[in-house]
Write an enzyme that holds these catalytic residues in place. Structure first.
Site, short mmCIF file in Angstrom:
data_model
loop_
_atom_site.label_atom_id
_atom_site.label_comp_id
_atom_site.label_asym_id
_atom_site.label_seq_id
_atom_site.Cartn_x
_atom_site.Cartn_y
_atom_site.Cartn_z
N HIS A 69 -14.82 0.55 -25.50
CA HIS A 69 -14.38 0.28 -23.38
C HIS A 69 -15.19 -1.38 -23.38
O HIS A 69 -15.66 -1.62 -22.51
CB HIS A 69 -14.24 1.79 -22.48
N GLN A 75 -22.08 20.04 -19.40
CA GLN A 75 -20.72 19.59 -19.77
C GLN A 75 -20.09 21.06 -18.86
O GLN A 75 -20.62 22.08 -18.29
CB GLN A 75 -20.05 20.88 -20.88
N PRO A 126 -9.62 -6.39 -24.11
CA PRO A 126 -9.01 -5.96 -25.90
C PRO A 126 -9.88 -6.67 -26.30
O PRO A 126 -10.08 -5.83 -27.72
CB PRO A 126 -7.74 -6.10 -25.11
N LYS A 146 -19.67 14.48 -36.44
CA LYS A 146 -19.58 13.42 -34.90
C LYS A 146 -20.74 13.10 -34.87
O LYS A 146 -22.12 13.25 -35.35
CB LYS A 146 -19.26 14.82 -33.96
N LYS A 150 -16.61 5.61 -27.96
CA LYS A 150 -15.72 5.54 -26.54
C LYS A 150 -16.58 3.91 -26.29
O LYS A 150 -16.45 3.58 -25.53
CB LYS A 150 -16.53 6.22 -26.01
N ASP A 167 -17.62 8.38 -32.60
CA ASP A 167 -17.73 8.63 -31.65
C ASP A 167 -18.46 7.79 -30.49
O ASP A 167 -19.27 7.99 -29.91
CB ASP A 167 -17.87 10.01 -30.89
N ARG A 227 -18.43 25.61 -26.00
CA ARG A 227 -19.72 26.92 -26.06
C ARG A 227 -19.19 27.99 -26.50
O ARG A 227 -18.55 28.49 -25.89
CB ARG A 227 -20.06 26.99 -24.57
#
Length: 235
Positions: A65, A193, A68, A35, A63, A61, A184
């Site tokens: 946003h 997290q 469109p 990743k 993300k 990754d 984890r």
């Protein structure tokens, strides 16, 4: 859901290309993909993403946003990287997800299209954090709502915490690919997290892929740490 094959993605979270390459080499025998995300891409650029990923399948990754058209154009700009997986935010809505689907289909050859994965609720968020954004329902309800919207709009799968795997499988079945960060190993610090499980717990819940970063890359022996997680997944 024991018996499902679950594979490891190693998160190369660094601003140093050489370090990312070293981690990739050290863990290559135990990981199904690597990743690279916002930290590395912003610091090092797209050419470095290609170098750091090497021949390993790439979970890109970023993300995405935005409106469109912008998301669709961004996907076109990423085509040269040939990622195996690419993330957008499910909260971008139906039109954005559908535009991303069209962009993937039009930009990539049919035999080299990345999995389009929609991020549901970030694993750093708990119910309190979600409520601060104006969402009054539970984390689980919001994840299922966004997951259903994303799959209906053309996503191949979802990024979710391990705690929402079972409700998503119940709502959407086995077909959507579920990629699960916030993993984890037993005894590891949770860091930032909030909703975590061990690799074996995520496997048993029905994850297709788990994403592990610091417990591997910050270990004294990253290869051994990755090997231990791979062994746990296959046990």
């Amino acid at each position: 859901m024991r018996g499902r094959s679950t594979r490891l993605i190693v998160a190369l979270d660094t601003k140093d290309t050489a370090q990312a390459v070293r981690w990739r080499h050290e863990t290559a025998g135990h990981a199904g993909a690597v990743k690279l995300g916002l930290e590395f891409t912003y610091a090092c650029g797209l050419d470095a993403v290609r170098e750091a990923a090497g021949d390993s399948p790439l979970f890109l990754d970023l993300k995405l946003h935005d409106i469109p058209n912008t998301v669709a154009s961004a996907i076109g700009s990423l085509a040269a990287l040939r990622p195996a997986m690419l993330t957008i935010h499910a909260s971008g809505g139906r039109a954005m997800i559908a535009a991303a689907r069209v962009a993937v289909n039009e930009t990539f050859p049919e035999n080299a299209r990345p999995l389009l994965l929609a991020v549901t609720v970030l694993t750093s968020m708990d119910a309190g954090a979600l409520h601060e954004t104006g969402v009054e329902g539970s984390v689980e309800a919001q994840v299922v709502r966004l997951g259903r919207l994303a799959i209906e709009s053309g996503a191949d799968g979802l990024v979710c915490s391990s705690h929402e795997i079972a409700p998503l499988r119940q709502a959407l079945g086995d077909k959507p690919v579920l990629v699960v960060p916030g993993i984890r190993p037993a005894g590891s610090a949770p860091g930032d997290q909030k909703r975590v499980m061990t690799p074996a717990q995520a496997r048993d819940a029905g994850a297709d892929w788990i994403v592990v970063g610091r417990p591997i890359t910050r270990a004294s022996d990253p290869a051994a740490a990755a090997a231990a997680i791979a062994a746990e997944l296959s046990a």
